[in-house]
Scaffold this active site. Structure first.
Site, PDB file in Angstrom:
ATOM      1  CB  ILE A  59      15.069 -12.905  -7.583  1.00  0.00           C
ATOM      2  CG1 ILE A  59      16.395 -11.866  -7.646  1.00  0.00           C
ATOM      3  CG2 ILE A  59      14.454 -13.458  -8.929  1.00  0.00           C
ATOM      4  CD1 ILE A  59      17.565 -12.838  -8.111  1.00  0.00           C
ATOM      5  CG  ASN A 118       2.781 -21.562  -9.885  1.00  0.00           C
ATOM      6  OD1 ASN A 118       1.684 -21.331 -10.286  1.00  0.00           O
ATOM      7  ND2 ASN A 118       3.816 -20.647  -9.928  1.00  0.00           N
ATOM      8  CB  VAL A 157      12.327 -23.221  -8.070  1.00  0.00           C
ATOM      9  CG1 VAL A 157      13.400 -23.759  -6.725  1.00  0.00           C
ATOM     10  CG2 VAL A 157      13.096 -21.910  -8.549  1.00  0.00           C
ATOM     11  CG  HIS A 165       7.946 -22.516  -4.179  1.00  0.00           C
ATOM     12  ND1 HIS A 165       8.703 -23.657  -4.942  1.00  0.00           N
ATOM     13  CD2 HIS A 165       7.467 -21.429  -5.236  1.00  0.00           C
ATOM     14  CE1 HIS A 165       8.345 -23.141  -6.279  1.00  0.00           C
ATOM     15  NE2 HIS A 165       7.634 -22.143  -6.449  1.00  0.00           N
ATOM     16  CG  HIS A 198       4.407 -17.687  -5.436  1.00  0.00           C
ATOM     17  ND1 HIS A 198       5.637 -17.152  -6.224  1.00  0.00           N
ATOM     18  CD2 HIS A 198       4.583 -19.111  -6.008  1.00  0.00           C
ATOM     19  CE1 HIS A 198       5.980 -18.084  -6.899  1.00  0.00           C
ATOM     20  NE2 HIS A 198       5.674 -19.390  -6.683  1.00  0.00           N
TER      21      HIS A 198
END
Ligand code: 5GP
Length: 120
Positions: free
Chosen positions: A34, A94, A103, A107, A109
């Protein structure tokens, strides 16, 4: 840290928060970030297994090794599909707040689509 099933990415998985999905299969989904940090910025996440996901790299166990390998391979395929591979792209994961993790659902990136600055 316990997995919070109400984190933003869990809500994206359940379509409670809209996202622009660019890829999905039985194990992973990928969607556009986002607040992109590069011309193309995509997040790849595992779906829940037994209602949970690893909270991040620090939450991984030995039994997650094959899944993490598939996560990286999936990201490389998405990068190829998105036309990032010839020029080059960066994969970032991260771990923890000091590294910028916001978050706590594992995940990866994918950053690309232009020349990226130094990592550190
Ligand atoms: P982290 O900082 O935890 O490694 O990465 C979290 C990423 O999620 C950030 O790059 C942030 O911009 C992105 N993000 C946060 N909230 C949303 C959202 O509601 N939708 C989408 N598509 N990305 C989000």
């Amino acid at each position: 840290m316990a997995y919070d099933a109400d984190n933003i990415f869990a809500k994206i998985l359940r379509d409670e928060i809209p996202s622009t999905r660019v890829y999905e299969d039985d194990e992973f989904i990928a969607f556009r970030d986002i607040a992109p940090s590069a011309p193309t910025h995509i997040i790849v996440i595992p779906r829940l297994r037994d209602g949970v996901a690893p909270t991040g790299p620090a939450g991984l166990a030995d039994e997650d090794a094959a899944m993490v390998g598939r996560l990286v391979l999936t990201a490389t395929r998405i990068a190829e599909e998105q036309g990032l591979a010839s020029e080059g792209y960066r994969l970032v994961m991260n771990s923890g707040e000091a590294a910028g993790q916001t978050v706590f659902h594992l995940h990866l990136h994918i950053l690309g689509g232009g020349r990226l600055g130094p990592v550190a």
